[in-house]
Design a protein around this motif. Structure first.
Motif, PDB file in Angstrom:
ATOM      1  N   ARG A 104      60.621 105.343  11.519  1.00  0.00           N
ATOM      2  CA  ARG A 104      59.776 104.167  11.762  1.00  0.00           C
ATOM      3  C   ARG A 104      59.476 104.037  13.253  1.00  0.00           C
ATOM      4  N   VAL A 105      60.505 104.287  14.065  1.00  0.00           N
ATOM      5  CA  VAL A 105      60.306 104.215  15.525  1.00  0.00           C
ATOM      6  C   VAL A 105      59.248 105.244  15.952  1.00  0.00           C
ATOM      7  N   VAL A 106      59.343 106.438  15.388  1.00  0.00           N
ATOM      8  CA  VAL A 106      58.372 107.485  15.732  1.00  0.00           C
ATOM      9  C   VAL A 106      56.960 107.001  15.394  1.00  0.00           C
ATOM     10  N   GLU A 107      56.805 106.425  14.198  1.00  0.00           N
ATOM     11  CA  GLU A 107      55.465 105.977  13.772  1.00  0.00           C
ATOM     12  C   GLU A 107      54.956 104.847  14.664  1.00  0.00           C
ATOM     13  N   ILE A 108      55.859 103.973  15.105  1.00  0.00           N
ATOM     14  CA  ILE A 108      55.425 102.873  15.981  1.00  0.00           C
ATOM     15  C   ILE A 108      54.956 103.438  17.329  1.00  0.00           C
ATOM     16  N   ILE A 109      55.704 104.393  17.855  1.00  0.00           N
ATOM     17  CA  ILE A 109      55.282 104.959  19.157  1.00  0.00           C
ATOM     18  C   ILE A 109      53.908 105.615  19.020  1.00  0.00           C
ATOM     19  N   LYS A 110      53.698 106.299  17.884  1.00  0.00           N
ATOM     20  CA  LYS A 110      52.383 106.939  17.678  1.00  0.00           C
ATOM     21  C   LYS A 110      51.293 105.877  17.652  1.00  0.00           C
ATOM     22  N   LEU A 111      51.609 104.777  16.958  1.00  0.00           N
ATOM     23  CA  LEU A 111      50.633 103.688  16.839  1.00  0.00           C
ATOM     24  C   LEU A 111      50.296 103.124  18.220  1.00  0.00           C
ATOM     25  N   LEU A 112      51.324 102.956  19.053  1.00  0.00           N
ATOM     26  CA  LEU A 112      51.104 102.386  20.385  1.00  0.00           C
ATOM     27  C   LEU A 112      50.214 103.300  21.222  1.00  0.00           C
ATOM     28  N   SER A 113      50.438 104.597  21.104  1.00  0.00           N
ATOM     29  CA  SER A 113      49.598 105.523  21.863  1.00  0.00           C
ATOM     30  C   SER A 113      48.148 105.345  21.471  1.00  0.00           C
ATOM     31  N   SER A 114      47.907 105.112  20.172  1.00  0.00           N
ATOM     32  CA  SER A 114      46.498 104.982  19.771  1.00  0.00           C
ATOM     33  C   SER A 114      45.955 103.593  20.119  1.00  0.00           C
ATOM     34  N   GLN A 115      46.856 102.627  20.347  1.00  0.00           N
ATOM     35  CA  GLN A 115      46.358 101.312  20.766  1.00  0.00           C
ATOM     36  C   GLN A 115      45.736 101.353  22.163  1.00  0.00           C
ATOM     37  N   PHE A 116      46.148 102.320  22.965  1.00  0.00           N
ATOM     38  CA  PHE A 116      45.522 102.457  24.285  1.00  0.00           C
ATOM     39  C   PHE A 116      44.024 102.716  24.128  1.00  0.00           C
ATOM     40  N   LEU A 117      43.666 103.402  23.022  1.00  0.00           N
ATOM     41  CA  LEU A 117      42.240 103.723  22.807  1.00  0.00           C
ATOM     42  C   LEU A 117      41.417 102.449  22.665  1.00  0.00           C
TER      43      LEU A 117
END
Ligand code: HEM
Length: 377
Positions: A104-117
């Motif tokens: 879940r932590v991995v998926e959240i970090i991925k999500l945050l990276s795409s929030q920069f977009l």
């Protein structure tokens, strides 16, 4: 399935925010989620200070707030994993819980990276229109981000100093205390280290993986060295000799305590030698049922490191796009500071990523004895 909140739409709300109908107590969507607090917390400086209204400031605030909420969630998951690990014996069903939370932590970090977009849809000119109102405030002062790094296991001595100062100096006294405490507490990294040291099969009585593995590698290296002497072309022979020397000294860091200690001193290795041997054992015998879950966990920890590094890089790119080479509002060198954090110094589980260095052909992996087969079945 209908939304559980919509099903209760016609209920009346009492003062406490609870709803009653036919004597039943129910909860309303907006109360349960404290929306009145969350949705009134976007205080735009460009309206409050009588400054020219800048539309994109709303996006800037919302994005930071959602990040902080996700930081909170990740801390929640990592702390729960630390609690589960805080035992001498980790039950398998708990291992499954840890893996699903770390995934879940991995998926959240991925999500945050795409929030920069999403934030990148703001132009640098629009950001410039309100940046001066931010004063010295900066993501550098995010307490939760520092807690997250410390809970995972970023070492304070690895941190890049910012204006020659310890990062702790950027925080208010109460926050400093909490951050210093998070440095002292056992991190996820340290829990994983202790757990790996207990890997079954490392102890001499049962299987003594390491003595067997070493004998197999020594035989492999000697054969390769003998073969190199038969190579006719001097250049090719030199190349092979060089490769063999390199292999020998690499494996030596696994066999020789002093060579291992040297790497640790240089900051190139973090796990104890026993933990690395345990991790290698899981890596090599991952097909054995009892190692399925441990192997998944090692993969997951590697993913956390990898995606956190991508997150740092995406953030550095965003900063460069928004402010070029200007100093940061937190007074760092801005992009250059952020870029320097995208390095191995900030990686926590790098030793796990590097395990492939010690791979050997399948037929060189020492076969398990019967006792060990039963243990891992
Ligand atoms: C316009 C968008 C952004 C710009 C230009 C920007 C710029 C910067 C800069 C230059 C720094 C270095 C410290 C300083 O001197 O201020 C920094 C640090 C930081 N920012 Fe941002 N940032 C942006 C958006 C965000 C967002 C959305 C978050 C999410 C919470 C965030 C979180 C952080 C964190 C955690 C740090 C500390 C990183 C570290 O020290 O390793 N930033 N930011």
């Amino acid at each position: 399935m209908a939304c559980p909140y919509l099903a209760n739409q016609n209920l009346h709300t009492d003062d406490s925010g609870q709803e009653t109908k036919d004597g039943k107590v129910s909860v309303r969507y907006e109360n349960y989620l404290c929306l009145s607090k969350i949705l009134t917390a976007q205080n735009m400086m460009t309206t409050a200070k009588g400054e020219t209204y800048v539309h994109d400031e709303h996006l800037f605030i919302t994005t930071h707030q959602t990040f902080e909420l996700w930081f909170k969630q990740m801390l929640f998951e990592i702390n729960s994993a630390r609690t589960i690990f805080d035992t001498d014996y980790l039950e398998e069903r708990n291992m499954l819980v840890v893996i699903s939370r770390m995934n879940r932590v991995v998926e959240i970090i991925k999500l945050l990276s795409s929030q920069f977009l999403v934030l990148e849809t703001m132009t640098s000119q629009d950001f410039f229109d309100f940046r001066h109102l931010l004063g010295n405030s900066s993501g550098f002062q995010s307490v939760q981000f520092r807690m997250l790094e410390n809970r995972l296991g970023v070492r304070s001595e690895s941190r890049i100093r910012h204006n020659g100062e310890d990062y702790i100096m950027s925080f208010l006294p109460d926050d400093r205390k909490a951050i210093i405490q998070s440095e002292k507490d056992k991190s996820l990294f340290e829990f994983v280290n202790s757990w790996l040291e207990r890997t079954p099969g490392l102890e001499p009585g049962r299987f003594d993986f390491f003595t067997n593995f070493r004998a197999s590698v020594e035989a492999m290296l000697s054969e390769a060295e003998d073969m190199a002497q038969n190579v006719q072309d001097p250049k090719a022979r030199e190349h092979e000799n060089h490769e063999n020397e390199n292999n020998r000294s690499t494996f030596n860091t696994l066999f020789d305590e002093k060579a291992h200690d040297l790497l640790v001193k240089r900051g190139d290795r973090r796990f104890s030698l026993k933990a690395i041997r345990g991790a290698l054992m899981i890596f090599l015998y991952r097909d054995e049922p009892r190692f399925h879950l441990p192997f998944q966990l090692l993969q997951c920890l590697t993913d956390i490191d990898e995606h956190l590094n991508k997150f740092r890089y995406n953030h550095a790119c965003l900063a460069q796009r928004m402010v070029g080479n200007k100093l940061g509002t937190g007074e760092s060198s801005g992009y250059h500071y952020l870029r320097s954090t995208c390095s191995d110094r900030y990686k926590i589980f790098r030793d796990l990523t590097s395990l492939s260095t010690f791979l050997v052909p399948r037929d060189r992996i020492p076969p398990l004895n019967n006792l060990m087969k039963r243990t891992l079945a």
